[in-house]
Scaffold this active site. Sequence first.
Site, PDB file in Angstrom:
ATOM      1  N   CYS A 382     -39.330  -3.818  -1.026  1.00 50.78           N
ATOM      2  CA  CYS A 382     -40.128  -4.959  -1.478  1.00 50.78           C
ATOM      3  C   CYS A 382     -40.419  -5.899  -0.305  1.00 50.78           C
ATOM      4  CB  CYS A 382     -39.460  -5.647  -2.658  1.00 50.78           C
ATOM      5  SG  CYS A 382     -40.675  -6.504  -3.675  1.00 50.78           S
ATOM      6  N   HIS A 508     -38.820  -1.390  -6.501  1.00 55.72           N
ATOM      7  CA  HIS A 508     -37.358  -1.451  -6.378  1.00 55.72           C
ATOM      8  C   HIS A 508     -36.720  -0.141  -6.849  1.00 55.72           C
ATOM      9  CE1 HIS A 508     -36.945  -5.768  -5.432  1.00 55.72           C
ATOM     10  NE2 HIS A 508     -38.091  -5.837  -6.063  1.00 55.72           N
ATOM     11  N   GLU A 510     -33.916   1.034  -6.214  1.00 53.33           N
ATOM     12  CA  GLU A 510     -32.476   0.888  -6.489  1.00 53.33           C
ATOM     13  C   GLU A 510     -32.204   0.679  -7.976  1.00 53.33           C
ATOM     14  OE1 GLU A 510     -34.405  -1.334  -5.049  1.00 53.33           O
ATOM     15  OE2 GLU A 510     -33.859  -3.406  -5.513  1.00 53.33           O
TER      16      GLU A 510
HETATM   17  N1  GLN Z   1     -41.457 -12.318  -1.967  1.00 48.27           N
HETATM   18  C1  GLN Z   1     -42.154 -11.083  -2.024  1.00 48.27           C
HETATM   19  C2  GLN Z   1     -43.195 -11.071  -3.134  1.00 48.27           C
HETATM   20  O1  GLN Z   1     -43.139 -11.855  -4.041  1.00 48.27           O
HETATM   21  C3  GLN Z   1     -41.200  -9.916  -2.195  1.00 48.27           C
HETATM   22  C4  GLN Z   1     -40.450  -9.924  -3.502  1.00 48.27           C
HETATM   23  C5  GLN Z   1     -39.250  -9.037  -3.523  1.00 48.27           C
HETATM   24  O2  GLN Z   1     -38.724  -8.657  -2.479  1.00 48.27           O
HETATM   25  N2  GLN Z   1     -38.759  -8.723  -4.712  1.00 48.27           N
HETATM   26  O3  GLN Z   1     -44.063 -10.243  -3.137  1.00 48.27           O
END
Ligand code: GLN
Length: 545
Positions: A382, A508, A510
């Site tokens: 992410c 994600h 994970e």
């Molecule tokens: N802050 C980034 C976004 O909102 C990444 C979010 C995250 O790592 N879950 O896109």
Amino acid sequence: MATKYIIVTGGVTSSLGKGIICASLGRLLVARGLRVTIQKLDPYINVDPGTMNPYEHGEVYVTDDGAETDLDLGHYERFLDIKTSQENNVTTGRIYYDVIMKERRGAFLGKTVQVIPHITDEIKSHVIKLGSSQDYDVVLVEVGGTVGDIESLPYIEAMRQLKYEVGRKNTLSIHLTLVPYLAAAGELKTKPTQHSVKTLSESGLSPDILVCRSEHSLDGTIRRKIAQFCNVDIEDVIASLDAESIYEVPLLMQKEGLDLRVIDKLGLPAKNADLKRWIEFVDKIKFPKKEIDIALVGKYVEHHDAYKSIVEALIHGGAVNDCKVNVRWVQSEDLTKQNVEKELGGLSGILVAPGFGDRGIEGKFVAVNYARENKIPFFGICLGMQCAVIEFARNVIGEEDANSTEFNENSSFPIINLMLDQLDVEDKGGTMRLGKYECEIKDGTFAKEAYQSNLIEERHRHRFEVNNELREQLVENGMVLSGLNPERDLVEIIEIKDHPWFVGVQFHPELRSTVYDPHPLFTSFVKASVEHGKAQHKEVFKAES
Ligand code: GLN
């Protein structure tokens, strides 16, 4: 058969591991062929943990349907190999929100709306709704907090009523408590447990089974004492001693006979437990053939719960590779070009974690740069993926000012920017791109090799994305956009080719890794890291030769 409800409460203190006990009992019942799910009731007033700081609450676990939930749901999915949803996590905030909305619609016309019966009814209806949603044999209901807390009271009362309404045959109350060892007296003490059971019983929910957390084993005398003063059979005093790994807890609970007691009391039609794969997995993590060190670079590294699912997914991916993964926690705020060699040199792999906000962001770019240039296996998740894209734009394309508009709205090369549908979003709660979306994977990529499929689904939690207007420049300079969301043409996976393993994912992965279904990207990342480690420093592989 009517759905059975097992109510699990905790006493004496928090952090006794109620979530792991629930997940472990769940695993034991699933292993006996039963259909089981687990629900977490959280007594806080936030509608969900989505807006809470990871220091407060640890990781926010996102389900397929896009609910932002308590991290215990991650344990439930990993242990039971099930999918949970919004219905598996209820908070006081959500209960009140729903009751107040009903009141505004006029659903209680003429009545005074009160904790009893309206709040307690709403709690019960959420429990019953989950139980009847899918033919479950058993719903484990984990009541958050500690018995005696003011905020837990409506839940305890709702559970008392539930027991009364669905019948004693169909419910069971398990209380998790602490039996501390007083070194000065050289004794285990049962009084805290007696008090906790007394408080619970005063609320009308006396326990049928006691699970006693202790640092020392409970001998017959202690068990008899607990049984006698807490009004349970001696077989219903279950000892829960500290385990090296949370994955051993189901086996320890089985040894103590917890599942048998539950089956017996609820009259469940259970087969013999099939835990073969579980035992194999525990053996692999207890007796690994090799060991590697992987950096986890993030800003919440003092608080490991903030990255719970990543750590567990590394354990799962490690087991597939017969390898123990040691996590080296690296605070991104402290990482600089000057100390990166000292901090990350010699490690087998580097993972840059998800996150929000600009604290420690420059250190993450340093970590990506180090992994890319030194050809160390790299996994960006992410925000970690967004950092990889920004680092590439700065140091490969040569756009020094490249950034995400999350950190610099005036960047002359906003290679990561806010998703279009987020432009007008003002509310912070539940408004990100959340939950499961599709991703198409290109052939001949690390992602394809890992997934062995061209179409996958993964869970998301973000507001920013790779800027489609600038993304061609990434490709022209050698970055591979190996996964795209077909619906909205969003970049989901990026890779670098001339590298042993360099993958960034907008989603994600994970959150989807379980003991029985380890995530292919984590498995591949660990495999590449093992190979890199082998080439670098053979001595850690002694056990293998
Ligand atoms: N802050 C980034 C976004 O909102 C990444 C979010 C995250 O790592 N879950 O896109």
